[in-house]
Design a protein around this motif. Sequence first.
Motif, PDB file in Angstrom:
ATOM      1  N   SER A 172       0.662  -1.118  -0.192  1.00  0.00           N
ATOM      2  CA  SER A 172       0.080  -0.312   0.098  1.00  0.00           C
ATOM      3  C   SER A 172       1.413   1.353  -0.095  1.00  0.00           C
ATOM      4  O   SER A 172       0.308   2.198  -0.948  1.00  0.00           O
ATOM      5  N   ALA A 173       1.741   0.664   0.326  1.00  0.00           N
ATOM      6  CA  ALA A 173       2.156   2.541   0.692  1.00  0.00           C
ATOM      7  C   ALA A 173       3.355   2.844  -0.596  1.00  0.00           C
ATOM      8  O   ALA A 173       3.602   3.519  -0.703  1.00  0.00           O
ATOM      9  N   SER A 174       4.155   1.777  -1.416  1.00  0.00           N
ATOM     10  CA  SER A 174       4.429   2.266  -2.833  1.00  0.00           C
ATOM     11  C   SER A 174       3.873   2.595  -3.687  1.00  0.00           C
ATOM     12  O   SER A 174       4.736   3.470  -4.104  1.00  0.00           O
ATOM     13  N   PRO A 175       3.158   2.717  -3.954  1.00  0.00           N
ATOM     14  CA  PRO A 175       2.423   3.809  -5.086  1.00  0.00           C
ATOM     15  C   PRO A 175       2.460   5.263  -4.050  1.00  0.00           C
ATOM     16  O   PRO A 175       2.316   6.438  -4.865  1.00  0.00           O
ATOM     17  N   LEU A 176       2.516   5.147  -2.596  1.00  0.00           N
ATOM     18  CA  LEU A 176       2.046   6.557  -1.997  1.00  0.00           C
ATOM     19  C   LEU A 176       3.851   7.579  -2.066  1.00  0.00           C
ATOM     20  O   LEU A 176       3.761   8.409  -2.666  1.00  0.00           O
ATOM     21  N   LEU A 177       4.008   6.612  -1.708  1.00  0.00           N
ATOM     22  CA  LEU A 177       5.970   7.034  -1.954  1.00  0.00           C
ATOM     23  C   LEU A 177       6.194   7.625  -3.450  1.00  0.00           C
ATOM     24  O   LEU A 177       7.453   8.267  -3.447  1.00  0.00           O
ATOM     25  N   ALA A 178       5.886   6.748  -4.756  1.00  0.00           N
ATOM     26  CA  ALA A 178       6.291   7.181  -5.475  1.00  0.00           C
ATOM     27  C   ALA A 178       5.711   8.254  -6.045  1.00  0.00           C
ATOM     28  O   ALA A 178       6.419   9.397  -6.713  1.00  0.00           O
ATOM     29  N   ASN A 179       4.182   8.601  -5.993  1.00  0.00           N
ATOM     30  CA  ASN A 179       3.949   9.711  -6.006  1.00  0.00           C
ATOM     31  C   ASN A 179       4.934  11.029  -5.140  1.00  0.00           C
ATOM     32  O   ASN A 179       4.935  12.303  -5.892  1.00  0.00           O
ATOM     33  N   VAL A 180       5.036  10.929  -4.206  1.00  0.00           N
ATOM     34  CA  VAL A 180       5.478  11.815  -3.013  1.00  0.00           C
ATOM     35  C   VAL A 180       6.743  12.016  -4.287  1.00  0.00           C
ATOM     36  O   VAL A 180       7.523  13.373  -4.135  1.00  0.00           O
TER      37      VAL A 180
END
Length: 491
Positions: free
Chosen positions: A266-274
Motif C-alpha cells: 500500500s505504501a509503494s504507490p504513495l511514496l512513488a507519488n511523493v
Amino acid sequence: MMDDPGQSDRPVVPTKFPNNPGHAGAEGMEGRGLAKGNPSQQTASRTLGRADAPSALGRVRAAAERDRKARFTALLHHVYEVEHLRAAYYALKRGAAPGIDGATWEHYGEALEENLTDLSERLKRGAYRAKPVKRVYIPKADGRPRPLGIPTLEDKLVQRATVEVLNAIYEVDFLGFSYGFRPGRSPHHALDALYTGLLTRKVNWVLDADIRGFFEAIDHEWLVKFVGHRIADRRVVRLIQKWLKAGVLEDGTRTWSEEGTPQGGSASPLLANVYLHYVFDLWAQRWRKRHAHGDVIVVRYADDFIVGFEQREDAERFLAELRERLATFRLELHPEKTRLLEFGPSAAEQRQRAGEGKPETFNFLGFTHICGKTRRGRFTVVRQTIRQRLQAKLGEVKAELRRRLHDPIPAVGAWLCMVVRGHIRYYGVPMNGPALFTFRDQVGKLWHRALARRSQTGYVTWERMLRLIEQWLPPARVCHPYPLQRLGVRT
C-alpha cells in the motif's frame, strides 16, 4: 550530505520545536503551535472510535491546508490506535496472496483483537519490524515479466493505516495533473483530462514519456528527504525506512538495495507519488509558468506522463531539461518509450504537405490515441484499445478456457461474463465500439472452439452457440460519456 534541489521548490521551514508531552496527540507542527481552532485530544474519547477517526484525520487535513509549509511532528498515534488498525485490516483484500510468513486474512482474523493489540503495542514502543517482501513476477502487456513484492499481512496492515494518515496531508499538496493511485481518481480521470486538454488547448506536439524502471530506481536517500519536507515525526519516517530496508526474498535468497520500492504494498504507490511530486510535478508546473511561450498541458499517471505543447521549441527544450532534471535524482527516460511526435488539429495538414503521411499515434493507459475528425469535419481524438493489450487478453482467455475445458457450461459462462463485463467497463469509451465488438466476438469464438474440443462428439452448432453467447456474454456497448460532457475532471 548532498544539496537538495527539490527543496528549492518550497521555502525553508523554521527549526523544529520538541513535542510537549503534556499535549499528547496534539498536531504539533514545526515552527507553529497547535493549529488555531483545533481541539486538544482531551475533547476526544480516550480510545478513538469509528466516529472519531474521520474527524482526527480531518483535523490533519485541515492543518495541512492552512499551512502548506508546515511539518507534522505527531502522527504515529493515528496509526497505532487499535481502531485504526482494525479499519485497515477490513480494508485489505481478503483473497490476496500471503507474504513470506504464509499468514492469510482469514488466519490473522481468527485472533484479530489479540493480534491488533499486540501490533499496536509494538508500534508504540518501536519494536515493530518489517519483514522482507516475497518477489513474484506477472507478465506485462508486452510479454516481459513485471516484478511484484508481496508484503506480509501485518506489514500490509501497518502500511494501509499509515497511508491513510499521509494521504490526509499529501492530497492537499499533490497537483491537479497527477492522477495515479490517488483517492477518488482513476485512469479514466487521467484519460478525460488528456482528451479535454488536447481538444480545448492549442496542442501541436506531444511528448509521450516513460521513466525507465521507475519503481526499481527510486533513491531511498532522496525519498526520505522529500518525505521530510512535510513529515517531521521521526517515528513515521522510521516506519517508511523499515519498509524500504526490509529487502526482497526470492528463491530463498534475501537481497537488499539502496534503491527501489517494491510494487505490491500500500505504501509503494504513495511514496512513488511523493517522489515524482518533488522531482517532476513541481518542476513541470514551474517550467510551464516561467519558460513556455505557448500552451502546455500535463497529465501524469504514476511514472507515465503525457505533455502537450503548442510550440515545437518549447517541447524540445522541455525534453532536454527534463533529462537533466531526472538525472539529478538518478532517474532516466526510457529511450524506446519516450517520443516527441506531431499531434493535434494541424498535424495532419502539415504532415500531408511535407509528404510524411498520417500523424503518429501514442499509447496511454491502455488506449491508442489517434488524430481523427468528427462527422462535421472537426478535429477529435480517437481512442482505441491497444492492439497488443487486446491480443494479450484474448490469449489469457484462451489459456483459461483450456484449463476449464470440462467445467459445466454455466460456470464457464459466468466466468466469461465477468471477463467481458470488466473489459467493456474499462475500454467502453466513445469511438471504441469496433474494438469492443471484436473482443466479445473473439471470446465467443474461443468459447465455441473450447466446447468443440470437450469430446469427439461434442460439436456445438452455431445456432446453439449464439444462444449461449447471447445468454452469458454482455453486449459490447460504450459505457463512458464523452469527456467534454462530464467536465467533473481536473485538467
